[in-house]
Write a protein that holds these residues in place. Structure first.
Motif, mmCIF file in Angstrom:
data_model
loop_
_atom_site.group_PDB
_atom_site.id
_atom_site.type_symbol
_atom_site.label_atom_id
_atom_site.label_comp_id
_atom_site.label_asym_id
_atom_site.label_seq_id
_atom_site.Cartn_x
_atom_site.Cartn_y
_atom_site.Cartn_z
ATOM 1 N N ASN A 89 -2.818 -73.817 -106.686
ATOM 2 C CA ASN A 89 -3.339 -74.818 -105.750
ATOM 3 C C ASN A 89 -4.124 -74.170 -104.608
ATOM 4 N N THR A 90 -5.334 -74.628 -104.387
ATOM 5 C CA THR A 90 -6.307 -74.178 -103.377
ATOM 6 C C THR A 90 -6.902 -72.805 -103.661
ATOM 7 N N ASN A 91 -6.595 -72.208 -104.802
ATOM 8 C CA ASN A 91 -7.121 -70.872 -105.105
ATOM 9 C C ASN A 91 -8.381 -70.895 -105.981
ATOM 10 N N GLY A 92 -8.839 -72.079 -106.373
ATOM 11 C CA GLY A 92 -10.133 -72.205 -107.028
ATOM 12 C C GLY A 92 -10.251 -71.551 -108.383
ATOM 13 N N MET A 93 -9.180 -71.581 -109.179
ATOM 14 C CA MET A 93 -9.262 -70.972 -110.490
ATOM 15 C C MET A 93 -8.196 -71.519 -111.421
ATOM 16 N N SER A 94 -8.441 -71.385 -112.718
ATOM 17 C CA SER A 94 -7.470 -71.682 -113.762
ATOM 18 C C SER A 94 -7.908 -70.911 -115.001
ATOM 19 N N VAL A 95 -7.048 -70.915 -116.020
ATOM 20 C CA VAL A 95 -7.317 -70.099 -117.202
ATOM 21 C C VAL A 95 -6.800 -70.826 -118.433
ATOM 22 N N ALA A 96 -7.366 -70.521 -119.593
ATOM 23 C CA ALA A 96 -6.920 -71.147 -120.839
ATOM 24 C C ALA A 96 -6.999 -70.155 -121.979
ATOM 25 N N ARG A 97 -6.079 -70.312 -122.928
ATOM 26 C CA ARG A 97 -6.173 -69.616 -124.208
ATOM 27 C C ARG A 97 -6.635 -70.643 -125.237
ATOM 28 N N ILE A 98 -7.619 -70.261 -126.051
ATOM 29 C CA ILE A 98 -8.128 -71.163 -127.084
ATOM 30 C C ILE A 98 -8.000 -70.474 -128.438
ATOM 31 N N ASP A 99 -7.312 -71.137 -129.363
ATOM 32 C CA ASP A 99 -7.153 -70.624 -130.727
ATOM 33 C C ASP A 99 -8.006 -71.455 -131.674
ATOM 34 N N TYR A 100 -8.604 -70.796 -132.660
ATOM 35 C CA TYR A 100 -9.482 -71.450 -133.626
ATOM 36 C C TYR A 100 -9.083 -71.028 -135.037
ATOM 37 N N ALA A 101 -8.825 -72.001 -135.899
ATOM 38 C CA ALA A 101 -8.662 -71.703 -137.316
ATOM 39 C C ALA A 101 -10.035 -71.358 -137.893
ATOM 40 N N ILE A 102 -10.082 -70.867 -139.113
ATOM 41 C CA ILE A 102 -11.364 -70.652 -139.777
ATOM 42 C C ILE A 102 -12.067 -72.003 -139.874
#
Length: 216
Positions: A89-102
């Motif tokens: 909160n208030t730190n101006g960032m977030s992150v995500a992991r994205i997985d993809y099948a073939i």
């Protein structure tokens, strides 16, 4: 090199890049941990009482776990935003992991409040975004390579490789938001009328009605 060996360094790199591009309002105190129980509505999240803040408010675990890609799209996004990690909160960032099948697709979508920086940890991805003049900027990227999607523009990622892929995305917002183009047109509640959609897309109403049925 094993995926686990590059996961932490790559994540740290993306986090620092996101910090450098911080977009949300800057904090006016050391931290403002999100209070999930607050009934106060503000542009963001109200602060938790500092006397109740612990180290766990700044901690999240699980991005090393593959997401379940056994769905229609063949992709899974594990977004760590302020809802999952209140210390953001208030730190101006977030992150995500994205997985993809073939053949997996993270379908065309936008983030109305954030630029996205994507780094491939494993596999091969065809990625791209569309500018306001409808020009497509696209590229095939592989392990260790980075691509940026400017704030608010429609973009996508597609695994056109021969093995599953995984990427880390960093956003310069604690809550970037996601608007999937297809869902926004055909999955709204209440629905947009077939007449409007048919006219906008230059197709018959039978076409728009059928597409809508796929989002029910």
């Amino acid at each position: 090199m094993a995926l686990g060996h590059i996961f932490l360094p790559a994540t740290v790199l993306v986090f620092f890049a996101s910090l450098a591009l911080a977009f949300d309002p800057s904090p006016l105190q050391d931290f403002c941990v999100a209070d999930r129980n607050s009934q106060v509505f503000v542009n963001g999240v109200a602060c938790k009482n500092r006397t109740q803040v612990t180290a766990d408010d700044f901690f999240f675990t699980g991005l090393d776990n593959p997401g379940n890609t056994s769905n229609k799209l063949g992709s899974f996004v594990n977004l760590v935003n302020v809802d999952k990690l209140p210390g953001l909160n208030t730190n101006g960032m977030s992150v995500a992991r994205i997985d993809y099948a073939i053949g997996g697709l993270n379908p065309p979508h936008t983030h109305p409040r954030a630029t996205e920086t994507l780094v491939v940890l494993d596999g091969l991805l065809y990625v791209g975004f569309v500018a306001t003049d409808n020009k497509l900027y696209s590229k095939v990227i592989s392990k260790g390579e980075v691509f940026v999607f400017p704030i608010g523009l429609v973009h996508f990622q597609f695994n056109n490789g021969t093995c599953p892929a995984v990427a880390i995305a960093a956003f310069n917002s604690q809550n970037p938001g996601t608007v999937r183009v297809a869902n926004a047109l055909f999955g709204t509640r209440p629905p947009i009328s077939d007449g409007i959609l048919a006219k906008a897309l230059s197709v018959d109403t039978n076409v728009t009605s059928y597409i809508k049925s796929q989002f029910q």
